[in-house]
Design an enzyme around this catalytic site. Sequence first.
Site, PDB file in Angstrom:
ATOM      1  N   ASP A 245       0.838  -1.200   0.000  1.00 14.07           N
ATOM      2  CA  ASP A 245       0.000   0.000   0.000  1.00 14.07           C
ATOM      3  C   ASP A 245       0.875   1.254   0.000  1.00 14.07           C
ATOM      4  O   ASP A 245       0.380   2.369  -0.018  1.00 14.07           O
ATOM      5  CB  ASP A 245      -1.020  -0.005   1.148  1.00 14.07           C
ATOM      6  CG  ASP A 245      -0.383  -0.092   2.512  1.00 14.07           C
ATOM      7  OD1 ASP A 245       0.859  -0.198   2.596  1.00 14.07           O
ATOM      8  OD2 ASP A 245      -1.126  -0.046   3.517  1.00 14.07           O
ATOM      9  N   SER A 246       2.207   1.048  -0.028  1.00 12.67           N
ATOM     10  CA  SER A 246       3.131   2.167  -0.268  1.00 12.67           C
ATOM     11  C   SER A 246       2.876   2.739  -1.667  1.00 12.67           C
ATOM     12  O   SER A 246       3.382   3.811  -2.009  1.00 12.67           O
ATOM     13  CB  SER A 246       4.595   1.724  -0.120  1.00 12.67           C
ATOM     14  OG  SER A 246       4.832   0.534  -0.847  1.00 12.67           O
TER      15      SER A 246
ATOM     16  N   GLU B  44       8.908  -4.213  10.675  1.00 12.65           N
ATOM     17  CA  GLU B  44       9.403  -2.945  10.125  1.00 12.65           C
ATOM     18  C   GLU B  44       9.976  -2.057  11.224  1.00 12.65           C
ATOM     19  O   GLU B  44       9.333  -1.802  12.251  1.00 12.65           O
ATOM     20  CB  GLU B  44       8.244  -2.220   9.400  1.00 12.65           C
ATOM     21  CG  GLU B  44       8.684  -0.902   8.782  1.00 12.65           C
ATOM     22  CD  GLU B  44       7.709  -0.330   7.759  1.00 12.65           C
ATOM     23  OE1 GLU B  44       6.721  -1.017   7.396  1.00 12.65           O
ATOM     24  OE2 GLU B  44       7.932   0.814   7.319  1.00 12.65           O
TER      25      GLU B  44
ATOM     26  N   LYS C  34      -1.346  -9.343   2.811  1.00 15.85           N
ATOM     27  CA  LYS C  34      -0.625  -8.884   4.020  1.00 15.85           C
ATOM     28  C   LYS C  34      -1.540  -7.925   4.776  1.00 15.85           C
ATOM     29  O   LYS C  34      -2.182  -7.065   4.169  1.00 15.85           O
ATOM     30  CB  LYS C  34       0.691  -8.200   3.643  1.00 15.85           C
ATOM     31  CG  LYS C  34       1.431  -7.636   4.863  1.00 15.85           C
ATOM     32  CD  LYS C  34       2.893  -7.347   4.585  1.00 15.85           C
ATOM     33  CE  LYS C  34       3.161  -6.063   3.841  1.00 15.85           C
ATOM     34  NZ  LYS C  34       2.698  -4.840   4.526  1.00 15.85           N
TER      35      LYS C  34
ATOM     36  N   ASP D  66      -1.215  -6.032  -0.250  1.00 18.48           N
ATOM     37  CA  ASP D  66      -1.614  -5.421   1.025  1.00 18.48           C
ATOM     38  C   ASP D  66      -3.112  -5.156   1.038  1.00 18.48           C
ATOM     39  O   ASP D  66      -3.645  -4.561   0.085  1.00 18.48           O
ATOM     40  CB  ASP D  66      -0.919  -4.050   1.180  1.00 18.48           C
ATOM     41  CG  ASP D  66       0.360  -4.132   1.988  1.00 18.48           C
ATOM     42  OD1 ASP D  66       0.552  -5.104   2.733  1.00 18.48           O
ATOM     43  OD2 ASP D  66       1.171  -3.184   1.866  1.00 18.48           O
TER      44      ASP D  66
HETATM   45  O1  KIV Z   1       3.522  -1.152   1.631  1.00 18.43           O
HETATM   46  C1  KIV Z   1       4.716  -1.492   1.696  1.00 18.43           C
HETATM   47  O2  KIV Z   1       5.545  -1.162   0.832  1.00 18.43           O
HETATM   48  C2  KIV Z   1       5.140  -2.285   2.845  1.00 18.43           C
HETATM   49  C3  KIV Z   1       6.603  -2.489   3.033  1.00 18.43           C
HETATM   50  C4  KIV Z   1       7.202  -1.286   3.642  1.00 18.43           C
HETATM   51  C5  KIV Z   1       6.891  -3.714   3.806  1.00 18.43           C
HETATM   52  O3  KIV Z   1       4.328  -2.712   3.616  1.00 18.43           O
END
Ligand code: KIV
Length: 274
Positions: free
Chosen positions: A54-55, A192, A123, A93
Amino acid sequence: MSVAKRDLENRKVTTHRLIEMKQRGEKISMLTAYDYSMAKLIDEAGMDVILVGDSASNVMAGNVTTLPITLDQMIYHGKSVMKAVKRALVVVDLPFGTYQGNSREAISSAIRVMKETHADCLKLEGGAEIKESVVRILSAGIPVMGHLGLTPQSINKFGTYTVRAKEEEEAKKLLEDAHILEELGCFAIVLEKIPAKLAAKVASELTIPIIGIGAGNGVDGQVLVMHDMLGITEGFSPRFLRRYANLKEVITSAVQEYIEDVKRQDFPNEKEQY
Ligand code: KIV
């Protein structure tokens, strides 16, 4: 390398295979991707796990946090990545607000992502507080990766992106949460931005793989955000980030060269037209 060994290496990565990798001490590589073209390059380079994180909210949509990204947007990114990937395990995510409320909402979000993207697994951020959602998703046969420590979807509760679980009480809760997630049936956990010693303790106590980001070298694998490690993002340089390229420089100079060529009518030349 023998043909049989190469065939084995080229097999699709499964959650089961990650656990085998941990058992034989082989480190797991994981990187984010959000679109078809980059996912194809990353998969062909041999990445074990691709995270449709979700980044995407930050690096693709330009939001300050991961909170605004929607389920529809995550599904769009997940679909694009899945069209490209042949070997890596693909994790998507579940975004903020689609699984924390109640387990019924969680299972319907999870099923939508799995049906529409064809991803391998999901996730979710959090420990004991999202237990019911994790159980419900697992009961539908969907593999779940946990995420503890600095959980960006809770940034408004934390107030800062500094290292988590430095104090004994928070470290104890994190260790308990990790055990809960393993007992529930999660196949792996991302840790993290926590002290390396604590992350190594979690990795040694649990049988499932622990993937770190800013969690030191004593874990079972590493994950980074693709735009950060390729040097596309700027103004973000936490200690844990190693930049493997400076694509900002490469892209800027290529784009500037193109602008110049257009302006001085050097592009297209005779060979580049019909
Ligand atoms: O959303 C993402 O990129 C993440 C990573 C930082 C593990 O959850």
